[in-house]
Scaffold this active site. Structure first.
Site, mmCIF file in Angstrom:
data_model
loop_
_atom_site.group_PDB
_atom_site.id
_atom_site.type_symbol
_atom_site.label_atom_id
_atom_site.label_comp_id
_atom_site.label_asym_id
_atom_site.label_seq_id
_atom_site.Cartn_x
_atom_site.Cartn_y
_atom_site.Cartn_z
ATOM 1 N N HIS A 50 0.824 -1.208 0.000
ATOM 2 C CA HIS A 50 0.000 0.000 0.000
ATOM 3 C C HIS A 50 0.857 1.257 0.000
ATOM 4 O O HIS A 50 0.497 2.261 -0.613
ATOM 5 C CB HIS A 50 -0.919 -0.022 1.223
ATOM 6 C CG HIS A 50 -2.073 0.912 1.123
ATOM 7 N ND1 HIS A 50 -3.101 0.725 0.226
ATOM 8 C CD2 HIS A 50 -2.368 2.045 1.807
ATOM 9 C CE1 HIS A 50 -3.982 1.702 0.364
ATOM 10 N NE2 HIS A 50 -3.562 2.513 1.312
ATOM 11 N N HIS A 96 -10.084 2.456 -1.568
ATOM 12 C CA HIS A 96 -10.318 2.133 -0.155
ATOM 13 C C HIS A 96 -11.129 0.844 -0.122
ATOM 14 O O HIS A 96 -12.216 0.777 0.444
ATOM 15 C CB HIS A 96 -11.036 3.282 0.558
ATOM 16 C CG HIS A 96 -10.424 3.606 1.882
ATOM 17 N ND1 HIS A 96 -11.152 3.855 3.013
ATOM 18 C CD2 HIS A 96 -9.125 3.715 2.264
ATOM 19 C CE1 HIS A 96 -10.343 4.107 4.027
ATOM 20 N NE2 HIS A 96 -9.110 4.034 3.595
#
Length: 736
Positions: A50, A96
């Site tokens: 990430h 997300h």
């Protein structure tokens, strides 16, 4: 004492932090000792997918990132492009996904909050938002709950913050049953001479914490976002952040006011990995060290450990390097807006990341190796196996084309998204010209400016699975076409690459070839990628999502009064097809949804033809020849015509060319195609221009009557089309 730093570092603890054994050995070599528990958490956060893009960075470097309008490409909080008159657009798309599956409302809401901060951190006021959402099968027991939560979360945050939602996508497929996708896009407008960056400069300058207090929400969020799911989803709920759009709005206004003061040296929002990531990135980019004192961090919970403070992903927070002579004036601004302003550290010249808590040094690490010199992998990949071409003659022809069209219009993926976008404020700020429901959203640059901006986001995951290279190209060209149909010139794009586990060579091959396709398309179309996001490990119990490389783009109109829409056609307009007649049924929704055939290659993308046709369409729009324009994509000619009829509430009568079998001409998904509604007096001029430019043009028919009438083989009233198109989503969401 920091009791958490007395925790023994065991192989189990290392694995829980998502670090491979070779990565942990690299840490030992790097720092020459065993890391503390807090340091282990920091390495885990900064070296995961990430934050580090360790599996994709090699391939991301092949994307075209420069262009005549590009001010800032990838590597900052968001990309920046010049739109003239001393103004620029700052934009980015980000995922997300994992948080939104675990806790749909807060996951989606904080996804919006994070992307808004990415944009206004750079000095831009957000002016437009989009979202691309992928859910599981409508028949899956969790799908309706997830749709309701995600849509409510996005609307709840963006509406309260005050940014209009102007476009997006919503799709359903069983491959997203265990991993939904929530990709959020925001664009803002800034002055070209007032852009703010995250690169720290100067030694001994104050590092300032701004915004809301730090809590335990989101601790481990970045690690969770870089892992596959299994059956223990509920255990991950505490890793989802909780947002407050009203605090975010105050943070926006305070930051923009502070930027006017010219007090900021560098600024970074606290997103994934929270305080850790923002501090490390600012220092590493500026070749400086950072020293922090966690006792100065405003916390909202008692007895928070250094580990929790460093890795919290509490929302509505920023980190800034400040000009020391302006700290009193800066503090007064944040006090006025009811936000915290706390000097928590300083920049240093030793390239170390040092953190103290309760009088004890809990972190002392090399900052470059944590940040921009994190490990990068060249993972093994295998070239995707491609499907053979499916000829139209091999595909069964359904005799009742009217029933086929009605079934598609009333299906999960082709029906109206009105139920979704009517929960978003699409008109706030007062500059929206084209709302969701067409090819692209359009807003005015300002209420006293003739210029307008167009936005679209697109991808066809079934194409990407059948052929990631062509699918990557198609995602770009459809976005580019959608912007072109408004009359806007496409300027630049952002990508959001959603894939499964990159440690699987097949999945890695999908990523590699999708990026190759995106790169080629962006290069040919002069449509550079200026920002983006990669979301990997979108798998549950080994079941990967469809490869979903979402592309969002921005275009510019010099005069918004020349904007055309999907629904602007008038009676007696000529309906004209730009591009070839339909022939390609491989991977079409006709083949998949009607015949249950998952066969054939997706349509080939001819990039030079795309460029040529797009330029022609924009030209004839600018010349005032056209009342309406629509690109042809899912569902082919028939679905595109039906959508135009529904949006305009006017009928169309056309004849087919009979150059292909009827079902292929109606539902083929050949690319580089547009439908134009041409003003009667302009038809001859448009045809002459097409001939001069060697553009394939077919006169199909005219705008007339109260139905869609295609060669007398299909005749459906406006009311019948509209009823089928508008009914699926409300019925699905209201089922008991």
């Amino acid at each position: 004492m920091n009791s958490c730093n007395n925790i023994a570092i065991t192989p189990e603890l290392i694995a829980q932090h998502g670090l491979k054994s070779d990565e942990y050995q690299h840490i030992l070599t790097l720092i020459g000792r065993e890391p503390t528990f807090t340091e282990l958490g920091i390495f885990s956060a900064m070296w995961n997918e990430h934050c580090s893009y360790k599996s994709s960075k090699k391939w991301l470097k092949t994307l075209p990132i420069k262009g005549k309008c590009v001010i800032q490409g990838p590597g900052e909080n968001a990309g920046v492009i010049d739109i003239g008159k001393g103004q620029c657009v700052v934009f980015k798309m980000e995922s997300h996904n994992h948080p939104s599956y675990i806790e749909p409302y807060q996951g989606a809401a904080t996804g919006m909050g994070g992307i808004l901060r990415d944009v206004f951190t750079m000095g831009a006021r957000p002016v437009a938002a989009m979202n691309a959402l992928r859910f599981g099968s409508p028949n899956h027991p969790r799908t309706r709950h997830l749709v309701a939560g995600v849509v409510s979360g996005i609307g709840g945050y963006s509406n309260a913050f005050g940014v209009p939602t102007v476009g997006g996508e919503v799709n359903f497929d069983e491959r997203y049953n265990g991993n939904i996708l929530v990709n959020a896009f925001v664009a803002g407008i800034a002055k070209t001479d007032s852009i703010f960056y995250s690169k720290a400069q100067g030694v001994g300058l104050p590092v300032v914490y701004l915004g809301a207090k730090t809590g335990r929400d989101g601790v481990g969020g970045a690690m969770m976002a870089s892992a596959e799911f299994n059956d223990s989803i509920d255990e991950k709920r505490p890793t989802v952040q909780v947002g407050d759009p009203f605090i975010e709005k105050c943070l926006l206004e305070a930051c923009l006011e502070l930027m006017e003061l010219k007090a900021i040296v560098a600024i970074q929002d606290m997103g994934a990995a929270g305080l850790t990531s923002s501090a490390v990135e600012m220092g590493a980019k500026g070749n400086l060290g950072i020293q922090l004192n966690l006792d100065k961090v405003p916390t909202r919970e008692e007895n928070m450990t250094a580990y929790e403070i460093m890795l919290s992903e509490s929302q509505e927070r920023m980190l800034m390097v400040l000009k020391p002579e302006l700290k009193k004036r800066a503090a007064a601004i944040f006090q006025k807006w009811g936000l915290h302003f706390s000097i928590i550290g300083k920049t240093t010249d030793d390239l170390r990341f040092r953190v103290t808590h309760q009088g004890e040094e809990v972190v002392n690490l090399p900052i470059k190796e944590l940040g921009d010199e994190a490990p990068v992998y060249d993972r093994p990949w295998i070239e995707p196996t491609l499907k053979p071409t499916l000829k139209a003659e091999e595909v069964k022809k359904i005799e009742n084309f009217a029933d086929v069209l009605l079934k598609l219009l009333n299906s999960a993926n082709q029906s109206s998204r009105r139920w979704v976008y009517e929960q978003y404020d699409t008109l706030i700020q007062g500059n929206t010209l084209v709302r969701p429901g067409g090819d692209a959203g359009v807003i005015r640059v300002s209420n006293n400016d003739k210029r307008a901006l167009a936005f679209s986001c697109d991808v066809t995951p079934r194409y990407c699975e059948a052929d990631p290279y062509e699918g990557g190209k198609q995602a770009v060209v459809e976005c580019w076409r959608n912007i072109s149909t408004t009359g806007a010139t496409p300027l630049a794009a952002t990508d959001n690459l959603n894939f499964g586990n990159p440690e699987n060579p097949k999945i890695m091959g999908q990523l590699v070839f999708a990026i190759k396709g995106i790169s080629e398309a962006c290069r040919v179309l002069d449509f550079p990628i200026v920002s983006g996001n990669v979301s990997l490990y979108n798998e549950t119990n080994g079941e990967a999502i469809l490869p979903t490389p979402t592309i969002a783009g921005v275009g510019l109109l010099d005069n918004w009064s020349k904007t055309v829409t999907i629904g602007g056609m008038q009676n007696k307009d000529s309906i004209v097809l730009i591009g070839p007649c339909g022939s390609h049924l491989g991977q079409s929704i006709y083949a998949r949804n009607i015949l249950n055939i998952d066969a054939g290659a997706p349509p080939h993308i001819d990039l030079q033809l795309e460029k040529k046709h797009g330029q022609f369409v924009r030209d004839v729009i600018h010349r005032g020849f056209v009342n309406a324009a629509h690109d042809i994509s899912d569902g082919g000619l028939a679905l595109a015509l039906a959508e135009m009829v529904i949006k305009a509430s006017k009928g169309i009568r056309i004849k087919l060319s009979n150059k292909s079998p009827q079902h292929a001409e109606l539902f083929g998904e050949d690319q580089a195609r547009y439908i134009l509604a041409v003003k009667p007096h302009a038809l001859n001029s448009l045809k002459e221009l097409a001939q001069v430019n060697e553009i394939s043009l077919t006169e199909l028919g005219t705008v007339e009557g109260n139905s869609l009438n295609i060669d007398s083989i299909l005749n459906l009233s406006i009311d019948k089309l509209t009823q089928n198109y508008e009914s699926w989503f409300p019925q699905f969401m209201n089922e008991e």
